[in-house]
Every structure is written in structure tokens, then in C-alpha cells.
Design a protein around this motif. Structure first.
Motif, PDB file in Angstrom:
ATOM      1  N   SER A 177      69.534 -15.624  27.370  1.00  0.00           N
ATOM      2  CA  SER A 177      68.344 -16.329  27.836  1.00  0.00           C
ATOM      3  C   SER A 177      67.970 -15.854  29.235  1.00  0.00           C
ATOM      4  O   SER A 177      68.803 -15.322  29.971  1.00  0.00           O
ATOM      5  CB  SER A 177      68.592 -17.843  27.883  1.00  0.00           C
ATOM      6  OG  SER A 177      68.982 -18.344  26.629  1.00  0.00           O
ATOM      7  N   THR A 201      65.979 -19.524  23.728  1.00  0.00           N
ATOM      8  CA  THR A 201      64.995 -18.479  23.443  1.00  0.00           C
ATOM      9  C   THR A 201      65.566 -17.145  23.881  1.00  0.00           C
ATOM     10  O   THR A 201      65.887 -16.955  25.058  1.00  0.00           O
ATOM     11  CB  THR A 201      63.666 -18.748  24.179  1.00  0.00           C
ATOM     12  OG1 THR A 201      63.132 -20.001  23.728  1.00  0.00           O
ATOM     13  CG2 THR A 201      62.664 -17.643  23.876  1.00  0.00           C
ATOM     14  N   ALA A 202      65.699 -16.223  22.933  1.00  0.00           N
ATOM     15  CA  ALA A 202      66.319 -14.932  23.221  1.00  0.00           C
ATOM     16  C   ALA A 202      65.465 -14.110  24.180  1.00  0.00           C
ATOM     17  O   ALA A 202      64.241 -14.060  24.052  1.00  0.00           O
ATOM     18  CB  ALA A 202      66.535 -14.158  21.926  1.00  0.00           C
ATOM     19  N   GLN A 253      74.268 -18.004  12.845  1.00  0.00           N
ATOM     20  CA  GLN A 253      73.407 -17.523  13.922  1.00  0.00           C
ATOM     21  C   GLN A 253      72.052 -17.200  13.314  1.00  0.00           C
ATOM     22  O   GLN A 253      71.958 -16.420  12.366  1.00  0.00           O
ATOM     23  CB  GLN A 253      73.986 -16.271  14.578  1.00  0.00           C
ATOM     24  CG  GLN A 253      73.094 -15.681  15.674  1.00  0.00           C
ATOM     25  CD  GLN A 253      73.588 -14.349  16.203  1.00  0.00           C
ATOM     26  OE1 GLN A 253      74.492 -13.747  15.621  1.00  0.00           O
ATOM     27  NE2 GLN A 253      73.002 -13.873  17.280  1.00  0.00           N
ATOM     28  N   THR A 254      71.018 -17.808  13.827  1.00  0.00           N
ATOM     29  CA  THR A 254      69.674 -17.566  13.293  1.00  0.00           C
ATOM     30  C   THR A 254      68.749 -17.129  14.415  1.00  0.00           C
ATOM     31  O   THR A 254      68.949 -17.475  15.580  1.00  0.00           O
ATOM     32  CB  THR A 254      69.094 -18.833  12.645  1.00  0.00           C
ATOM     33  OG1 THR A 254      68.941 -19.843  13.650  1.00  0.00           O
ATOM     34  CG2 THR A 254      70.011 -19.358  11.559  1.00  0.00           C
ATOM     35  N   GLY A 255      67.734 -16.354  14.063  1.00  0.00           N
ATOM     36  CA  GLY A 255      66.699 -15.956  15.001  1.00  0.00           C
ATOM     37  C   GLY A 255      67.205 -15.141  16.168  1.00  0.00           C
ATOM     38  O   GLY A 255      67.588 -15.694  17.190  1.00  0.00           O
ATOM     39  N   THR A 256      67.224 -13.825  16.024  1.00  0.00           N
ATOM     40  CA  THR A 256      67.753 -12.983  17.099  1.00  0.00           C
ATOM     41  C   THR A 256      66.720 -12.013  17.659  1.00  0.00           C
ATOM     42  O   THR A 256      67.063 -11.109  18.414  1.00  0.00           O
ATOM     43  CB  THR A 256      68.957 -12.161  16.598  1.00  0.00           C
ATOM     44  OG1 THR A 256      68.561 -11.403  15.449  1.00  0.00           O
ATOM     45  CG2 THR A 256      70.109 -13.073  16.213  1.00  0.00           C
ATOM     46  N   GLU A 260      62.157 -14.859  20.580  1.00  0.00           N
ATOM     47  CA  GLU A 260      62.129 -15.826  19.492  1.00  0.00           C
ATOM     48  C   GLU A 260      63.099 -16.983  19.742  1.00  0.00           C
ATOM     49  O   GLU A 260      64.145 -16.798  20.357  1.00  0.00           O
ATOM     50  CB  GLU A 260      62.501 -15.158  18.166  1.00  0.00           C
ATOM     51  CG  GLU A 260      61.542 -14.099  17.694  1.00  0.00           C
ATOM     52  CD  GLU A 260      62.001 -13.479  16.380  1.00  0.00           C
ATOM     53  OE1 GLU A 260      63.095 -13.866  15.898  1.00  0.00           O
ATOM     54  OE2 GLU A 260      61.280 -12.628  15.843  1.00  0.00           O
ATOM     55  N   SER A 262      66.122 -19.203  19.011  1.00  0.00           N
ATOM     56  CA  SER A 262      67.365 -18.860  18.341  1.00  0.00           C
ATOM     57  C   SER A 262      68.302 -20.064  18.335  1.00  0.00           C
ATOM     58  O   SER A 262      68.239 -20.908  19.225  1.00  0.00           O
ATOM     59  CB  SER A 262      68.062 -17.688  19.051  1.00  0.00           C
ATOM     60  OG  SER A 262      67.218 -16.564  19.116  1.00  0.00           O
ATOM     61  N   THR A 263      69.163 -20.133  17.324  1.00  0.00           N
ATOM     62  CA  THR A 263      70.116 -21.226  17.239  1.00  0.00           C
ATOM     63  C   THR A 263      71.491 -20.707  16.830  1.00  0.00           C
ATOM     64  O   THR A 263      71.612 -19.743  16.078  1.00  0.00           O
ATOM     65  CB  THR A 263      69.691 -22.302  16.226  1.00  0.00           C
ATOM     66  OG1 THR A 263      69.532 -21.698  14.931  1.00  0.00           O
ATOM     67  CG2 THR A 263      68.382 -22.952  16.636  1.00  0.00           C
TER      68      THR A 263
END
Length: 273
Positions: A177, A201-202, A253-256, A260, A262-263
């Protein structure tokens, strides 16, 4: 700075840290070094596991095609037979190398023993937050919004391993982040499971920038920015995944993608299975 939301959902600021002795600072630094070493160990073994898995498939294919060629080639052709023998010998050498140098090396974390005990979930979360604050959160000015209705609920598991998993998740989220950005940690009871989600947020520029404080190795941060195959996690998160699995739980791990949401989600049963 840590920002927490209690049952009332009203955020409060972490209590001011009192001055600590040199002994306490040294102990905190020693714990940080230990946590970084644990992350590196599990990351190494995770990479070795991927190497072992991804190399075996093409080696099996080469071995199978060698048998197909054997039926097609003239058995009296000495040159062809030598070539086939060389292919088979090469495959066998590679398989033995995987068994001796890869599989045996990662045996330490392949079967992860757990020191189970019943512990307060809230205490484990607070310890992970404090360790993460010392590692990177304070230096990067990242705040953590803690959203939880958990009060006295307990979990039957390896408290130290789970703290290490949460610490890894927090440090990864902070380093991925922008400095000063807020992270969100949600800790709750989901049926018979303890579920922890860290949202951020990445920001790839922050992940690759050597100037802000980092606890993760440079090559791990570089790998985290690369596209992932479906279901695979960033190498730096291997400890969290392995600890979740050892407890009979899951890690996701989602959203990289850069920029974007991410969680990171860890979910473990409250009672031993």
C-alpha cells in the motif's frame, strides 16, 4: 498509528507508547528478526514446492514420449537407442534431484506441528498488530482500522503460528500500500470459524520503492507484482497459507492488480478438527 473499532464501532487511537528500556527494544528487534526468518523459511519451501510440482509434469511427458519413440524407431539403430537411453537417464536424474534436493529440503514445513491451546482471539489480534506496528506500520505511517465484535471468544489452535500468519498478512498489506494509506482488518466469528480479512489498495510503486520501511525481501516484493495463476498466492504469503491449512482452514488472496482493492482472508476453525 492503529485505529480500532470496538463493539460500539467508534474508532479510537492506540494508547501512547511509554518509553521502553534498551532490553525491551532489543527483545522487540529480536522478535522482528525471528518473524522475518519464519516468513523467509516458508517462502523458500513454498517456492520449492512449486518447482517440484511444475517440473514433474513436463518430465513425465518427456518420459512418456520416449516410450512412443521407442516403438517407432528401429531397434537396430544404435544411434537412436543411445539417444533414447540418454533421454531416460536425464529424466531419472532430474526426478532424483527433485526428490533429494527439493522434497527433502522442504520437509521442515511440509508437515507443520501445532502447539494447540485455547487462547483469546482478541489478544492474538492485538499482538499481531503490535508486531506489525514495530515492523513497518509506524515507519510507513499506515493506520489500521480494526473492525471486530469479538470480545471473549476463544480459538483452539497454535496462537504463535496464527499471530505469525496475521503479522505476515498485515506487513504484506502495508508494504503493498502507499505509505500513509489506511488498512482495514476485520476479525469476526463466521459460523464455527474465526475469520480475519485485511483489505487494502495495492500500489506497485510503493511495493518496489526501497525507501519506505520494508520487512519483506526485495525479490518477494518483486514477485508479488507479477501475474498469478488462478488460485496461487504471492510467495511472501506462504506462511499464512500453510498455517491456515495446518489448522484445517483456508487462506485466500484476491485482487492483486495495481491500484485495485485487494483482500487477504484467513479462516480457521474455532475448535480442533
Amino acid at each position: 498509528m492503529l485505529v480500532a473499532a470496538a463493539r460500539t464501532a467508534e474508532p479510537f487511537t492506540e494508547r501512547p507508547t511509554v518509553s521502553t528500556s534498551s532490553h525491551a527494544v532489543a527483545a522487540s528487534d529480536e522478535r522482528l528478526a525471528h518473524l522475518r526468518a519464519e516468513v523467509a523459511l516458508f517462502m523458500r519451501d513454498h517456492v520449492l514446492s512449486l518447482v517440484s510440482h511444475d517440473l514433474r509434469s513436463p518430465l513425465n511427458a518427456i518420459h512418456s514420449w520416449a516410450y512412443v519413440l521407442e516403438r517407432k524407431l528401429d531397434a537396430a539403430d544404435a544411434a537412436s537407442q543411445r539417444a533414447l537411453a540418454g533421454i531416460r537417464a536425464g529424466v531419472e536424474q532430474q526426478v532424483k534431484l527433485l526428490e533429494d534436493a527439493v522434497d527433502k529440503t522442504r520437509a521442515e514445513t511440509k508437515s507443520l506441528p501445532l502447539a494447540r491451546e485455547s487462547f483469546p482471539i482478541r489478544v492474538a489480534v492485538e499482538r499481531a498488530l503490535e508486531d506489525a506496528r514495530h515492523a513497518v506500520l509506524a515507519a510507513r505511517s499506515n493506520a489500521v482500522e480494526l473492525v471486530s465484535s469479538i470480545d471473549s471468544e476463544r480459538c483452539d489452535g497454535d496462537r504463535e503460528r496464527l499471530v505469525q500468519a496475521l503479522w505476515t498478512m498485515l506487513v504484506f498489506a502495508a508494504e503493498a500500500s502507499e505509505p500513509g494509506a489506511k488498512l482495514r482488518l476485520t476479525s469476526n466469528i463466521d459460523s464455527a470459524f474465526w475469520r480475519v480479512e485485511i483489505a487494502f489498495t495495492a500500489n506497485f510503486a510503493a511495493l518496489s520503492d526501497p525507501e519506505p520501511a520494508h520487512a519483506l525481501e526485495p525479490f518477494a516484493r518483486t514477485q508479488a507484482m507479477q501475474p498469478r495463476e488462478a488460485g496461487r498466492i504471492a510467495w511472501a504469503l506462504a506462511l499464512a497459507q500453510r498455517v491456515a491449512s495446518a489448522h484445517g482452514g483456508t487462506f485466500e488472496q484476491t485482487g492483486t492488480g495495481d491500484g485495485e482493492p485487494s483482500t487477504l482472508v484467513l479462516r480457521v476453525p474455532l475448535l480442533a478438527q
